[in-house]
Each structure stands twice: as C-alpha cells, then as structure tokens.
Design a protein around this motif. Structure first.
Motif: not given
Length: 167
Positions: A50, A52, A86, A116, A118, A120, A122
């Motif tokens: 990922n 992240q 995600r 995730s 993240s 943002q 993403q």
C-alpha cells in the motif's frame, strides 16, 4: 489510473527460532506469540503493498496445524491475495523447520484483512499474481470476501444485541 503491483513486490518473510520466552507449557511456540508474529508480518506486507500505513480489520481462519518445538526454526511469510478500494487480504503461512532432522513442515495459516489509514483516501493498489502459489491463493479471494461481508453483517447484529448488556 489504477495502480497494479505484483504479488512478489510485497512478499514478506521473517525467520525466528523458538526461544524460551515464547513457549507454552509444552515447550512449543505459544499460539498467541505466533498470532502476534503473523500480524506483524501481515502488517509489513500490507504497508509494503500500500506504500502507507494500515490497521488490522479482521483475522480469518487462523489454523494451527502443527506445533513448533523449542529450538526449531519458524518462518512467517505473507503475501497480498486480494484487494478492494481501501483494504487488502493478506495470507500468512508459518512453517517450522527441525534443523537437526532437516525437516520442514506447515505449522499455521491465516487470512488477515487490512484497511488503509491514508488520510487522502488513496485507493489500495490492485494485485496481480506472478507465481503459481499467488495465483492459487488469489483465486479464492472473491468467495472469502463474500463470506467476510456476510459474517460482518451477522457480527453487527450480535454487537447490537450485546450492547444492551453493557453496564
């Protein structure tokens, strides 16, 4: 554009020797310690894929197949076996090895789901198999994902039931 990675790009391997600090009363690796190591390896695998951070959302089918005695080597391996927008499914396989007898054996398997973190929003990169093992593991992802979604729905109903007993 959708990002795609191969299964070998996130493959993660960790080797350890069963030491006295992780054994149970039978002088084998304690299952809780194996679970901790499996989660750690799965987390590294997910972060590598990922690019992240993420968190463990679920652990499915942790199967203890064979004990690993003190002094034996054990190897925890993880690979991505399916992805959503995600989240990703991570397969973990733990093998044992008797170094004296030169014998390797399957000790445990599990499927983890990571989500995730993240900020943002993403999306998690998609996954493409680049080995026979990865291809076989990925083939079962749609059915495992569907079973997880059904189990999550049942879990939410159970949580609602349990909430009435909180004090």
């Amino acid at each position: 554009m959708e990002k795609i990675k191969t299964s070998s790009q996130s493959w993660t391997i960790q080797e350890n020797v069963v030491q006295p600090d992780i054994i149970n009363v039978n002088s084998d690796a304690h299952g809780g310690n194996l679970t901790y190591i499996a989660d750690t390896v799965a987390g590294i695998c997910f972060a590598r894929h990922n690019e992240q951070g993420g968190v463990t959302a679920a652990v499915d089918n942790f199967n203890y197949i064979r004990s690993i005695p003190m002094g034996n080597l054990f190897t925890a391996q993880a690979c991505i076996t399916g992805t959503g927008k995600r989240s990703a499914e991570v397969f973990v396989m733990i093998t044992g090895e008797d170094l004296v007898k030169q014998e390797k054996y399957l000790a445990a398997t599990a499927f983890y789901t990571y989500v995730s973190t993240s900020p943002q929003g993403q999306e998690v990169p998609q996954i493409k198999a680049d080995s026979d093992l990865a291809e076989r593991l990925m083939a079962g992802y749609p059915e495992r994902r569907q079973a997880r979604l059904q189990a999550r729905h049942a879990q939410k109903e159970f949580e609602a039931f349990l909430n009435q007993y909180l004090t």
